[in-house]
Design an enzyme around this catalytic site. Sequence first.
Site, PDB file in Angstrom:
ATOM      1  N   ARG A 388     -20.749  -8.369  34.579  1.00 50.22           N
ATOM      2  CA  ARG A 388     -22.156  -8.270  34.194  1.00 50.22           C
ATOM      3  C   ARG A 388     -23.031  -9.217  35.008  1.00 50.22           C
ATOM      4  O   ARG A 388     -22.611 -10.300  35.395  1.00 50.22           O
ATOM      5  CB  ARG A 388     -22.313  -8.611  32.704  1.00 50.22           C
ATOM      6  CG  ARG A 388     -21.796  -7.548  31.764  1.00 50.22           C
ATOM      7  CD  ARG A 388     -21.754  -8.085  30.332  1.00 50.22           C
ATOM      8  NE  ARG A 388     -23.040  -8.583  29.884  1.00 50.22           N
ATOM      9  CZ  ARG A 388     -23.968  -7.856  29.266  1.00 50.22           C
ATOM     10  NH1 ARG A 388     -23.729  -6.584  29.041  1.00 50.22           N
ATOM     11  NH2 ARG A 388     -25.096  -8.389  28.880  1.00 50.22           N
ATOM     12  N   GLN A 389     -24.233  -8.755  35.275  1.00 46.74           N
ATOM     13  CA  GLN A 389     -25.306  -9.586  35.813  1.00 46.74           C
ATOM     14  C   GLN A 389     -24.990 -10.200  37.178  1.00 46.74           C
ATOM     15  O   GLN A 389     -25.450 -11.294  37.481  1.00 46.74           O
ATOM     16  CB  GLN A 389     -25.676 -10.690  34.816  1.00 46.74           C
ATOM     17  CG  GLN A 389     -26.135 -10.145  33.471  1.00 46.74           C
ATOM     18  CD  GLN A 389     -26.409 -11.238  32.456  1.00 46.74           C
ATOM     19  OE1 GLN A 389     -26.026 -12.390  32.652  1.00 46.74           O
ATOM     20  NE2 GLN A 389     -27.061 -10.884  31.369  1.00 46.74           N
ATOM     21  N   GLY A 391     -25.141  -8.046  40.085  1.00 44.42           N
ATOM     22  CA  GLY A 391     -25.680  -7.176  41.114  1.00 44.42           C
ATOM     23  C   GLY A 391     -24.713  -6.134  41.634  1.00 44.42           C
ATOM     24  O   GLY A 391     -24.805  -5.737  42.806  1.00 44.42           O
ATOM     25  N   LEU A 392     -23.799  -5.641  40.789  1.00 42.00           N
ATOM     26  CA  LEU A 392     -22.861  -4.598  41.199  1.00 42.00           C
ATOM     27  C   LEU A 392     -23.170  -3.250  40.549  1.00 42.00           C
ATOM     28  O   LEU A 392     -22.352  -2.341  40.549  1.00 42.00           O
ATOM     29  CB  LEU A 392     -21.423  -5.026  40.863  1.00 42.00           C
ATOM     30  CG  LEU A 392     -20.881  -6.204  41.669  1.00 42.00           C
ATOM     31  CD1 LEU A 392     -19.500  -6.599  41.175  1.00 42.00           C
ATOM     32  CD2 LEU A 392     -20.838  -5.867  43.159  1.00 42.00           C
ATOM     33  N   GLY A 394     -23.734  -2.346  37.321  1.00 34.42           N
ATOM     34  CA  GLY A 394     -22.957  -2.010  36.133  1.00 34.42           C
ATOM     35  C   GLY A 394     -23.693  -1.152  35.129  1.00 34.42           C
ATOM     36  O   GLY A 394     -23.113  -0.250  34.520  1.00 34.42           O
ATOM     37  N   SER A 395     -24.980  -1.413  34.940  1.00 38.02           N
ATOM     38  CA  SER A 395     -25.755  -0.624  33.978  1.00 38.02           C
ATOM     39  C   SER A 395     -25.876   0.825  34.411  1.00 38.02           C
ATOM     40  O   SER A 395     -25.643   1.754  33.630  1.00 38.02           O
ATOM     41  CB  SER A 395     -27.156  -1.226  33.806  1.00 38.02           C
ATOM     42  OG  SER A 395     -27.096  -2.503  33.226  1.00 38.02           O
ATOM     43  N   SER A 396     -26.215   1.041  35.674  1.00 38.44           N
ATOM     44  CA  SER A 396     -26.378   2.410  36.151  1.00 38.44           C
ATOM     45  C   SER A 396     -25.048   3.150  36.179  1.00 38.44           C
ATOM     46  O   SER A 396     -25.007   4.384  36.062  1.00 38.44           O
ATOM     47  CB  SER A 396     -27.031   2.437  37.536  1.00 38.44           C
ATOM     48  OG  SER A 396     -26.262   1.707  38.473  1.00 38.44           O
ATOM     49  N   ALA A 397     -23.936   2.435  36.317  1.00 32.05           N
ATOM     50  CA  ALA A 397     -22.629   3.082  36.278  1.00 32.05           C
ATOM     51  C   ALA A 397     -22.359   3.682  34.906  1.00 32.05           C
ATOM     52  O   ALA A 397     -21.834   4.797  34.789  1.00 32.05           O
ATOM     53  CB  ALA A 397     -21.528   2.087  36.645  1.00 32.05           C
ATOM     54  N   ASP A 442     -28.811   2.581  44.260  1.00 32.87           N
ATOM     55  CA  ASP A 442     -27.515   2.491  43.594  1.00 32.87           C
ATOM     56  C   ASP A 442     -27.167   3.776  42.868  1.00 32.87           C
ATOM     57  O   ASP A 442     -26.006   4.181  42.815  1.00 32.87           O
ATOM     58  CB  ASP A 442     -27.513   1.326  42.602  1.00 32.87           C
ATOM     59  CG  ASP A 442     -27.829   0.006  43.279  1.00 32.87           C
ATOM     60  OD1 ASP A 442     -27.703  -0.063  44.517  1.00 32.87           O
ATOM     61  OD2 ASP A 442     -28.212  -0.939  42.579  1.00 32.87           O
TER      62      ASP A 442
END
Length: 638
Positions: A388-389, A391-392, A394-397, A442
């Site tokens: 989390r948090q 910049g990878l 994760g939310s959009s995934a 992303d």
Amino acid sequence: MICIILVAGHGILLEKEIKKDSSGRYTNLQGVPKALLPGVGGRKILTFWWDALNTRQLFSDVYLVTNADKYKHFERWATAHDFPVENIVNDGSTTFEARLGSVADFELVLRNKRVNDDVMVVAGDMLFQDQKFDLSQVLDYFKLKDGELAIYYEMEPSERTESRGIVEVEKTTNRISRFLEKPAADQTSSRLASVVFYCFRRKTLETFPQFLAQHPDVNSRVFGQYMSWLVNETDLPVYGMKLPTGFQLIGQVGLADYEKWLSFFSSKQYEQAARKVITARAYARIGLIGNPSDGFYGKTISMTIANFWAEVTISESERVVLTPNPLCDPTQFGSLSDLHCQSRKEGYLGGLRLIQATCKKFYQYCSTRGIALAKRNFTLKYDTNIPRQVGLAGSSAIVTATLKCLMQFFNLTDKDLPKPVQPQFILDVEQEELFITAGLQDRVVQVYEGLVYMDFSKDIMEAQGHGRYEWIDPSRAPPLWLAYLSDPSDSGRFHSNVRQRFDAGDKEVLDAMKTFADYTDQARVSLEAGDAGKLAELMNMNFDLRRKIYGDAAVGQKNLQMVEIARLHGSAVKFCGSGGAVVGLCSDQNNLVQMKRQLQEEGFVVCDIIPYTSTPTGNNGTDLLPGNTADSHGNDNH
């Protein structure tokens, strides 16, 4: 609103073949009207329609028009199914030669019952695959549009256009631009078949006597001809709504076709029931070069990685249930101290809100785009190992994986929600529903997967509404490593004013974004040439320019420490996204080992990147090569 069910046809072929059948399987169906034959699941076809129409009291009255020859059958059906017998209209015909035609039958009901209201009309002898679609969605969409409504579906490969009314639908408005009654295959590329399932405004009912006066031949007095006339020869707007199910009128088919379609739709329903659990994944991504210019009419190259993923599972259930993830959406804690620690590290916003917002936006999209969904409830649950948090993405995934599940569950394809539109849909979920600052880059790479070059130049964006992107063979990428903060709550990230400066025309920022775009073009050439040294140089230049325009306060002390350690050991390095994780390229294996050791000793997490890719496809299933495009724009702050 009024509903009229048409069951007055004299389809003599099927009745004759049932009577002649020597197998004995259809003895009890001899003389039975087509609408009262068994449909999918064994229920009478007409019974399904009546149950669907009567369930939620959607109509003030429902009328049924039949012929004199079969009137008694429908009268007995009505008394057995609580259908008002006085709402059955007899058109007086007893033979095929004496038939009125479906449009004349419809107009007879309008006159006989003095109808002065909006009307839905359906063919009561219509087989179809999925018996769970929600009629209320049809009515809601009809009310939304200022025009008539025609239901259509996408034909199976075995179906021929010569047997259907074919519609051509404008993508942006869903207005039907052409209606072709049983056209030859070379007359249209459309595979969207209209069925006798329409909604008409009260003021449009006056066109029926006009049409009948112009078409005295009974062969022309059918709804296919009427709709062709209404769409092609009048100025009245007619809109289309897609149902994710197949239809088959059995009015003029023989026994073999009736058996074929009944078996086909039954097998489709069985396949749907057998597909009890659907699972979809979306992968984390790294921004290899060019970010953050994607939000500023620049260019980027990004890649999905198999190391980290979000997985969503959907299964049919009695109610809609969204299942919290015990790690990401905890509701129980060992102590108040445990609650404090988890809240400080993970925050208060888990993945459940992302799933709920995606479901809400999905229903909204389908409702406004004229896509009726089956009345199927479901349970959604998710899991993720994306840090989390940092910049990878994760939310959009999580949103991307949820969208994939919903589309499969409701039998939607890329034609219903095109791939170029999917990234924007995902972004809208995050921005409009959850107020998450993000961009399209992303979402595009997570939808298409692999190594993708993206061009967001202003002229391209304004001309076609989305960026241009091209697939790059992931095997061209050299071995890369990833490092990220073990505790992102200590990242020290500050708000920057780069966006405000860009909007104000700040020359330094404008020039920087152009330079990022130039780095991307050079990096693409380097990747295709296998020049890892040049790519490493460009990655370092990318980070240095970003640091210059954003400032160290926005970059963060811990992020700078990762970069400094990497460079101390001769590795190229830059941000994966907005900060919290870096991606690097180190050609010297001894230096790479020492660098990883020092990063780990300083508390950072380090791993080798495993690229993830699938077969590149464009919007029409073609290879994702130069010239194929999709919506792409923005940067991610997660």
